[in-house]
Design an enzyme around this catalytic site. Structure first.
Site, mmCIF file in Angstrom:
data_model
loop_
_atom_site.group_PDB
_atom_site.id
_atom_site.type_symbol
_atom_site.label_atom_id
_atom_site.label_comp_id
_atom_site.label_asym_id
_atom_site.label_seq_id
_atom_site.Cartn_x
_atom_site.Cartn_y
_atom_site.Cartn_z
ATOM 1 C CG MET A 35 -1.704 -1.180 1.197
ATOM 2 S SD MET A 35 -3.303 -0.954 1.960
ATOM 3 C CE MET A 35 -2.687 -0.659 3.824
ATOM 4 N N GLY A 36 2.057 0.893 -0.504
ATOM 5 C CA GLY A 36 3.146 2.280 -0.291
ATOM 6 C C GLY A 36 3.602 2.660 0.846
ATOM 7 C CG HIS A 39 8.730 0.041 6.249
ATOM 8 N ND1 HIS A 39 9.058 -1.467 5.926
ATOM 9 C CD2 HIS A 39 7.193 -0.051 6.169
ATOM 10 C CE1 HIS A 39 7.862 -2.115 6.168
ATOM 11 N NE2 HIS A 39 6.683 -1.260 6.314
ATOM 12 C CG HIS A 42 6.840 -2.035 2.059
ATOM 13 N ND1 HIS A 42 6.742 -1.045 2.985
ATOM 14 C CD2 HIS A 42 5.560 -2.702 2.195
ATOM 15 C CE1 HIS A 42 5.638 -0.713 3.475
ATOM 16 N NE2 HIS A 42 4.817 -2.087 3.023
ATOM 17 C CD GLU A 153 7.389 -15.673 7.645
ATOM 18 O OE1 GLU A 153 8.131 -15.322 8.780
ATOM 19 O OE2 GLU A 153 7.665 -16.538 6.953
ATOM 20 C CG MET A 189 11.323 -2.136 9.817
ATOM 21 S SD MET A 189 12.360 -2.209 8.583
ATOM 22 C CE MET A 189 13.904 -2.059 9.359
ATOM 23 C CB SER A 190 4.537 -0.999 10.952
ATOM 24 O OG SER A 190 3.314 -0.634 10.486
HETATM 25 O O1 PAF Z 1 -0.420 -5.719 3.511
HETATM 26 C C1 PAF Z 1 -0.623 -4.866 2.631
HETATM 27 O O2 PAF Z 1 0.114 -3.852 2.448
HETATM 28 C C2 PAF Z 1 -2.042 -5.030 2.260
HETATM 29 O O3 PAF Z 1 -2.959 -5.481 3.123
HETATM 30 C C3 PAF Z 1 -2.131 -5.651 0.977
HETATM 31 C C4 PAF Z 1 -1.754 -7.236 1.062
HETATM 32 C C5 PAF Z 1 -1.154 -4.801 -0.033
HETATM 33 C C6 PAF Z 1 -3.576 -5.583 0.206
HETATM 34 O O4 PAF Z 1 -4.054 -4.285 0.219
#
Ligand code: PAF
Length: 287
Positions: A35-36, A39, A42, A153, A189-190
């Site tokens: 979802m952008g 960090h 990702h 995870e 991280m989030s």
């Molecule tokens: O984990 C996420 O960022 C979201 O839930 C996902 C899997 C991209 C779905 O919108």
């Protein structure tokens, strides 16, 4: 050396054409849906994609259907240009960034619900959340048609739900989990860590510290309910305002575990509120 700009597509047709061309020339393609507000966690998904496939496609879509009415959909951090630069630097080949209209055109009427796994943990605290996740992930996987897709995870329940729906709907895409990336003090991280004030950021690692200690005690055969009661106290006294859940559950089916069974891989799962942020984390209990 400057990194070339990342190609960005916004339509299903352009996404399909790019993935199809790669696959027709014998290249494996990995998908990393996000979802952008990217960090290093990702970017580790992209790195795993690179290790498993010749091409990596990232998606950025802040999916409205997985946010509740009082949640942070409007406030969710957005910055496509900065995210695209990070993805290019991580070796991503293509970014798919659809609009809400591309994903949910007028007349859209289909829902995807995975029962049995979605009523507990985040599903209990965020009604409808996993219906939105299941819907958008089903669409992204079918739109992209990649060989594999990678999910973090940290959202273990989400990963479990996605594995189930992919099996149930015969979606031809391998689903891989990527380990949680942590800051040096243990905080997972989030994108939502950006909501923390400096004082809250200093308190935040208590969530993982409490989970780790609890996992060790449970592994040493302490009673699960007593250990979790102590961990709750620790989390609240560190400054968290409330705890949505702190539970031991089986890793595969998310069934509640009240006594450790060496034959059942078990994890601790937590979600707790700190200032504006709702933080989640999970950890395996050693067997
Ligand atoms: O984990 C996420 O960022 C979201 O839930 C996902 C899997 C991209 C779905 O919108």
């Amino acid at each position: 050396m400057s990194v070339p700009a990342l190609p960005i597509v916004h339509s299903v047709a352009d996404l399909r054409a790019a993935v199809k061309a790669w696959r027709q020339s014998g290249e494996r393609v990995a998908l990393t849906p996000t979802m952008g507000a990217l960090h290093d966690g990702h970017l580790s998904l992209v790195a795993q994609g690179r290790a498993q496939a010749e091409r990596v496609v990232a998606t950025i879509f802040v999916n409205p259907t997985q946010f509740g009415p009082n949640e942070d959909f409007d406030a969710y951090p957005r910055g496509l240009e900065a995210d695209a630069a990070l993805l290019a630097g991580a070796g991503c080949d293509l970014l798919y960034a659809p609009s809400v209209g591309e994903m949910y055109p007028p007349g859209f009427a289909t829902s995807v619900r995975v029962t049995g796994l979605t009523e507990v943990l985040c599903g209990a605290a965020r009604p409808g959340h996993f219906d939105g996740v299941a819907q958008v992930v089903t669409k992204l996987l079918l739109q992209a048609g990649t060989d594999l897709a990678i999910f973090g995870e940290k959202d273990w329940q989400q990963l479990t739900v996605i594995r189930r729906l992919v099996a149930d709907l015969n979606i031809d895409c391998a689903i891989l989990g990527a380990p949680i990336l942590r800051e040096s003090d243990g905080l997972a991280m989030s994108s939502r860590n950006r909501y923390l004030s400096p004082a809250e950021r200093a308190a935040a690692p208590a969530l993982y510290a409490s989970l780790r200690q609890a996992a060790e005690e449970i592994a040493a055969r302490a009673a699960i309910d007593e250990v979790l009661a102590r961990a709750r106290e620790q989390i609240l006294s560190a400054g968290f305002s409330s705890i949505d859940y702190l539970e031991a559950r089986s890793a595969d089916h998310l069934t509640l575990v009240t006594e450790l069974d060496p034959a059942t891989p078990t994890r601790l799962f937590a979600a707790a509120h700190l200032g504006r942020a709702r933080l989640i984390d999970n950890i395996s209990i050693p067997r």
